[in-house]
Design a protein around this motif. Structure first.
Motif: not given
Length: 199
Positions: A22-33, A49-64
Protein backbone atom coordinates in the motif's frame (compact mmCIF):
# COMPACT_ATOMS: atom_id res chain seq x y z
CA UNK A 1 0.08 -5.99 15.83
CA UNK A 2 1.02 -6.69 12.21
CA UNK A 3 0.21 -10.38 11.70
CA UNK A 4 0.43 -10.70 7.94
CA UNK A 5 1.88 -8.62 5.13
CA UNK A 6 1.06 -8.85 1.43
CA UNK A 7 2.69 -6.66 -1.18
CA UNK A 8 5.41 -6.34 -3.80
CA UNK A 9 8.86 -7.66 -3.04
CA UNK A 10 11.23 -4.75 -3.77
CA UNK A 11 14.60 -5.87 -2.41
CA UNK A 12 16.31 -9.03 -1.20
CA UNK A 13 19.45 -8.55 0.94
CA UNK A 14 19.67 -11.64 3.19
CA UNK A 15 18.45 -11.83 5.86
CA UNK A 16 16.55 -8.61 5.13
CA UNK A 17 13.86 -7.96 2.52
CA UNK A 18 11.80 -4.90 1.59
CA UNK A 19 8.10 -5.29 0.81
CA UNK A 20 5.91 -2.49 -0.55
CA UNK A 21 2.41 -2.80 0.90
CA UNK A 22 0.00 0.00 0.00
CA UNK A 23 2.81 2.44 -0.79
CA UNK A 24 4.70 1.81 2.45
CA UNK A 25 8.04 -0.07 2.31
CA UNK A 26 8.34 -2.57 5.15
CA UNK A 27 11.76 -3.93 6.09
CA UNK A 28 11.55 -7.50 7.34
CA UNK A 29 14.12 -9.98 8.53
CA UNK A 30 13.43 -13.55 7.45
CA UNK A 31 15.05 -16.93 8.17
CA UNK A 32 16.94 -18.44 5.23
CA UNK A 33 14.30 -21.17 4.89
CA UNK A 34 11.79 -18.43 3.99
CA UNK A 35 14.34 -16.44 1.99
CA UNK A 36 15.14 -19.32 -0.38
CA UNK A 37 11.44 -19.72 -1.17
CA UNK A 38 10.84 -16.06 -2.07
CA UNK A 39 9.77 -15.15 -5.60
CA UNK A 40 11.79 -12.78 -7.82
CA UNK A 41 11.87 -9.07 -6.92
CA UNK A 42 8.88 -7.27 -8.38
CA UNK A 43 6.60 -10.23 -7.56
CA UNK A 44 3.77 -10.26 -5.05
CA UNK A 45 4.57 -11.90 -1.75
CA UNK A 46 2.55 -12.75 1.35
CA UNK A 47 4.23 -13.45 4.69
CA UNK A 48 3.19 -14.21 8.25
CA UNK A 49 4.83 -11.60 10.46
CA UNK A 50 5.97 -11.01 14.01
CA UNK A 51 6.44 -7.46 15.27
CA UNK A 52 8.95 -6.89 18.07
CA UNK A 53 8.96 -3.53 19.83
CA UNK A 54 12.17 -2.79 21.70
CA UNK A 55 13.79 0.33 23.15
CA UNK A 56 16.04 0.68 20.10
CA UNK A 57 13.24 0.35 17.53
CA UNK A 58 10.43 -1.68 15.98
CA UNK A 59 11.47 -4.86 14.17
CA UNK A 60 9.38 -6.90 11.77
CA UNK A 61 10.11 -10.56 11.02
CA UNK A 62 8.58 -12.48 8.13
CA UNK A 63 7.84 -16.19 7.70
CA UNK A 64 6.60 -18.34 4.83
CA UNK A 65 4.38 -20.47 7.09
CA UNK A 66 2.36 -20.23 10.27
CA UNK A 67 4.42 -23.14 11.72
CA UNK A 68 7.66 -21.25 11.16
CA UNK A 69 6.34 -18.16 12.93
CA UNK A 70 5.04 -20.34 15.78
CA UNK A 71 8.44 -21.97 16.21
CA UNK A 72 10.11 -18.53 16.14
CA UNK A 73 7.79 -17.32 18.92
CA UNK A 74 8.49 -20.42 21.03
CA UNK A 75 12.23 -19.89 20.56
CA UNK A 76 11.93 -16.28 21.75
CA UNK A 77 10.40 -17.53 25.03
CA UNK A 78 13.59 -19.47 25.82
CA UNK A 79 15.75 -17.48 28.26
CA UNK A 80 18.78 -15.96 26.56
CA UNK A 81 17.44 -16.47 23.02
CA UNK A 82 16.95 -13.29 21.01
CA UNK A 83 15.44 -12.77 17.58
CA UNK A 84 18.78 -13.12 15.78
CA UNK A 85 19.50 -16.51 17.37
CA UNK A 86 15.92 -17.66 16.74
CA UNK A 87 16.31 -16.74 13.05
CA UNK A 88 19.65 -18.59 12.95
CA UNK A 89 17.99 -21.74 14.36
CA UNK A 90 15.22 -21.60 11.74
CA UNK A 91 17.79 -20.90 9.03
CA UNK A 92 19.72 -24.01 10.05
CA UNK A 93 16.81 -26.39 10.71
CA UNK A 94 13.32 -26.75 9.28
CA UNK A 95 10.45 -26.66 11.80
CA UNK A 96 10.07 -30.45 11.37
CA UNK A 97 13.78 -31.03 12.02
CA UNK A 98 13.70 -28.74 15.06
CA UNK A 99 10.65 -30.55 16.49
CA UNK A 100 12.39 -33.88 15.95
CA UNK A 101 15.66 -32.67 17.51
CA UNK A 102 13.68 -31.48 20.54
CA UNK A 103 11.66 -34.69 20.85
CA UNK A 104 14.79 -36.83 20.57
CA UNK A 105 16.85 -34.36 22.67
CA UNK A 106 19.59 -34.16 20.02
CA UNK A 107 21.86 -31.31 21.11
CA UNK A 108 24.32 -32.26 18.36
CA UNK A 109 21.98 -30.97 15.64
CA UNK A 110 21.65 -27.59 17.35
CA UNK A 111 25.34 -26.95 18.07
CA UNK A 112 26.01 -27.07 14.30
CA UNK A 113 24.09 -23.78 14.02
CA UNK A 114 26.34 -20.69 14.22
CA UNK A 115 25.95 -18.93 17.57
CA UNK A 116 24.56 -21.99 19.40
CA UNK A 117 26.92 -23.45 21.96
CA UNK A 118 26.46 -26.64 23.98
CA UNK A 119 24.86 -24.88 26.97
CA UNK A 120 22.43 -22.90 24.79
CA UNK A 121 21.52 -26.05 22.86
CA UNK A 122 20.77 -27.93 26.09
CA UNK A 123 18.66 -25.04 27.41
CA UNK A 124 16.73 -24.92 24.12
CA UNK A 125 16.03 -28.65 24.22
CA UNK A 126 14.92 -28.50 27.84
CA UNK A 127 12.64 -25.47 27.51
CA UNK A 128 11.13 -26.47 24.16
CA UNK A 129 10.52 -30.11 25.06
CA UNK A 130 6.95 -29.59 26.26
CA UNK A 131 6.14 -27.07 23.54
CA UNK A 132 7.71 -28.31 20.30
CA UNK A 133 8.17 -31.95 21.33
CA UNK A 134 4.41 -32.42 21.17
CA UNK A 135 4.52 -31.46 17.52
CA UNK A 136 6.49 -34.59 16.65
CA UNK A 137 3.54 -36.98 16.09
CA UNK A 138 1.88 -34.40 13.80
CA UNK A 139 5.21 -33.78 12.06
CA UNK A 140 5.72 -37.50 11.62
CA UNK A 141 2.16 -37.94 10.39
CA UNK A 142 2.49 -35.09 7.92
CA UNK A 143 5.75 -36.47 6.62
CA UNK A 144 4.14 -39.89 6.32
CA UNK A 145 1.24 -38.52 4.31
CA UNK A 146 3.65 -36.73 2.01
CA UNK A 147 5.79 -39.78 1.31
CA UNK A 148 5.00 -42.69 -0.92
CA UNK A 149 7.01 -45.30 1.00
CA UNK A 150 4.70 -44.95 3.99
CA UNK A 151 5.30 -48.18 5.93
CA UNK A 152 9.04 -47.67 6.33
CA UNK A 153 8.56 -44.07 7.38
CA UNK A 154 5.87 -45.03 9.88
CA UNK A 155 8.15 -47.63 11.47
CA UNK A 156 11.05 -45.17 11.77
CA UNK A 157 8.70 -42.57 13.30
CA UNK A 158 7.40 -45.13 15.83
CA UNK A 159 11.01 -46.02 16.69
CA UNK A 160 11.95 -42.32 17.10
CA UNK A 161 8.95 -41.73 19.36
CA UNK A 162 9.82 -44.70 21.58
CA UNK A 163 13.45 -43.55 21.84
CA UNK A 164 12.20 -40.07 22.74
CA UNK A 165 10.13 -41.60 25.54
CA UNK A 166 13.30 -43.03 27.06
CA UNK A 167 13.31 -46.65 25.84
CA UNK A 168 16.59 -47.94 24.43
CA UNK A 169 16.87 -49.14 20.85
CA UNK A 170 16.80 -52.85 21.75
CA UNK A 171 13.58 -52.48 23.80
CA UNK A 172 11.95 -50.32 21.12
CA UNK A 173 12.81 -52.67 18.25
CA UNK A 174 11.66 -55.66 20.30
CA UNK A 175 8.28 -54.02 20.95
CA UNK A 176 7.90 -53.21 17.25
CA UNK A 177 8.41 -56.79 16.01
CA UNK A 178 4.71 -57.62 15.99
CA UNK A 179 3.53 -54.43 14.25
CA UNK A 180 1.64 -54.80 10.97
CA UNK A 181 3.42 -53.59 7.84
CA UNK A 182 0.84 -50.87 7.14
CA UNK A 183 0.49 -49.67 10.73
CA UNK A 184 -0.04 -45.93 11.25
CA UNK A 185 2.33 -43.91 13.45
CA UNK A 186 -0.03 -43.28 16.38
CA UNK A 187 -1.39 -46.87 16.32
CA UNK A 188 2.15 -48.22 16.11
CA UNK A 189 3.23 -46.18 19.14
CA UNK A 190 0.14 -47.28 21.11
CA UNK A 191 0.68 -50.98 20.29
CA UNK A 192 4.41 -50.86 21.03
CA UNK A 193 3.77 -49.16 24.39
CA UNK A 194 1.29 -51.91 25.30
CA UNK A 195 3.98 -54.52 24.62
CA UNK A 196 6.54 -52.54 26.65
CA UNK A 197 4.18 -52.12 29.61
CA UNK A 198 3.80 -55.93 29.84
CA UNK A 199 7.56 -56.56 29.63
Amino acid sequence: MIGRLTGTLLEKNPPQILVDAGGVGYELEVPMSTFYGLPATGSRVSLHTHLAIREDGHFLYGFASEEERGAFRQLLKVSGIGARTALAVLSGLSVNDLAQAVALQEAGRLVKIPGIGKKTAERLLLELRDKLGKALPQVAGARLAATAGGALDAKSDVLNALLALGYNEKEALGAMKGLAEDVGVSDGIRQALKVLSKA
